[in-house]
Design an enzyme around this catalytic site. Structure first.
Site, PDB file in Angstrom:
ATOM      1  N   GLY A  29       0.960  -1.060   0.068  1.00  0.00           N
ATOM      2  CA  GLY A  29       0.125  -0.114   0.003  1.00  0.00           C
ATOM      3  C   GLY A  29       0.909   1.280   0.038  1.00  0.00           C
ATOM      4  O   GLY A  29       2.036   1.239   0.164  1.00  0.00           O
ATOM      5  N   TYR A  30       0.145   2.393  -0.283  1.00  0.00           N
ATOM      6  CA  TYR A  30       0.928   3.569  -0.445  1.00  0.00           C
ATOM      7  C   TYR A  30       0.743   4.784   0.610  1.00  0.00           C
ATOM      8  O   TYR A  30      -0.646   5.032   0.670  1.00  0.00           O
ATOM      9  CB  TYR A  30       0.751   4.068  -1.669  1.00  0.00           C
ATOM     10  CG  TYR A  30       1.580   3.338  -2.708  1.00  0.00           C
ATOM     11  CD1 TYR A  30       2.767   3.601  -3.034  1.00  0.00           C
ATOM     12  CD2 TYR A  30       0.880   2.069  -3.251  1.00  0.00           C
ATOM     13  CE1 TYR A  30       3.236   2.808  -4.032  1.00  0.00           C
ATOM     14  CE2 TYR A  30       1.719   1.089  -4.211  1.00  0.00           C
ATOM     15  CZ  TYR A  30       2.945   1.401  -4.509  1.00  0.00           C
ATOM     16  OH  TYR A  30       3.478   0.529  -5.348  1.00  0.00           O
TER      17      TYR A  30
END
Length: 147
Positions: A29-30
């Site tokens: 994820g970011y």
């Protein structure tokens, strides 16, 4: 400062699976998805990683990656990131010490398969196996941070 020189291609067919010497599941994820810098959190092989990357300049960009506790990575994925990117990564030898990394995406990205090859320099030549399709290096639609 580490440099990442990488070219990216769409994949046609599934011949890479039989050629793979390794496969592993990943979730990432970011925390930040700005064009000039991304911050990614990843779980792979039960280990946590945090990675910072700068904007691509051609096929090259700066990259810093650090091992972090897996529990912290899980917490960050759950609390600090948007939708997760889940994939299986297949490693296929490309010769001359190079490897293709073929990512089969899952969940909402099911059906997307992309191959990357990391190079020592932008002018390094390499063979393209039959499963390699159109080049998408530099196409932001195929950046993991945009998926």
């Amino acid at each position: 400062m580490a440099k990442e020189i990488e070219r990216k291609f769409l994949v046609t067919g599934t011949a890479y699976r039989a050629l793979a010497v390794k496969a592993r599941e990943m979730a990432q994820g970011y925390i930040c998805r700005e064009p000039d810098s991304t911050v990614r959190v990843r779980i792979a092989d039960g280990k946590g990683f945090i990675t910072v990357k700068t904007r691509n300049r051609g096929a090259t960009r700066n990259e810093w990656e650090y091992l972090i506790p897996a529990a912290d990575a899980c917490d960050m994925l759950a609390e600090a990131c948007g939708p997760l990117v889940e994939k299986t990564r297949y490693v296929v030898p490309a010769g001359d010490g190079l490897n293709w990394e073929v990512d089969e995406f899952h969940g909402r990205l099911e059906g997307l398969v992309v191959a990357e090859i990391e190079l020592p320099s932008e002018d390094t030549t390499f063979a393209r196996p039959e499963f390699i399709g159109a080049e998408v290096t530099g196409d932001p639609r195929y950046y993991n941070s945009n998926l």
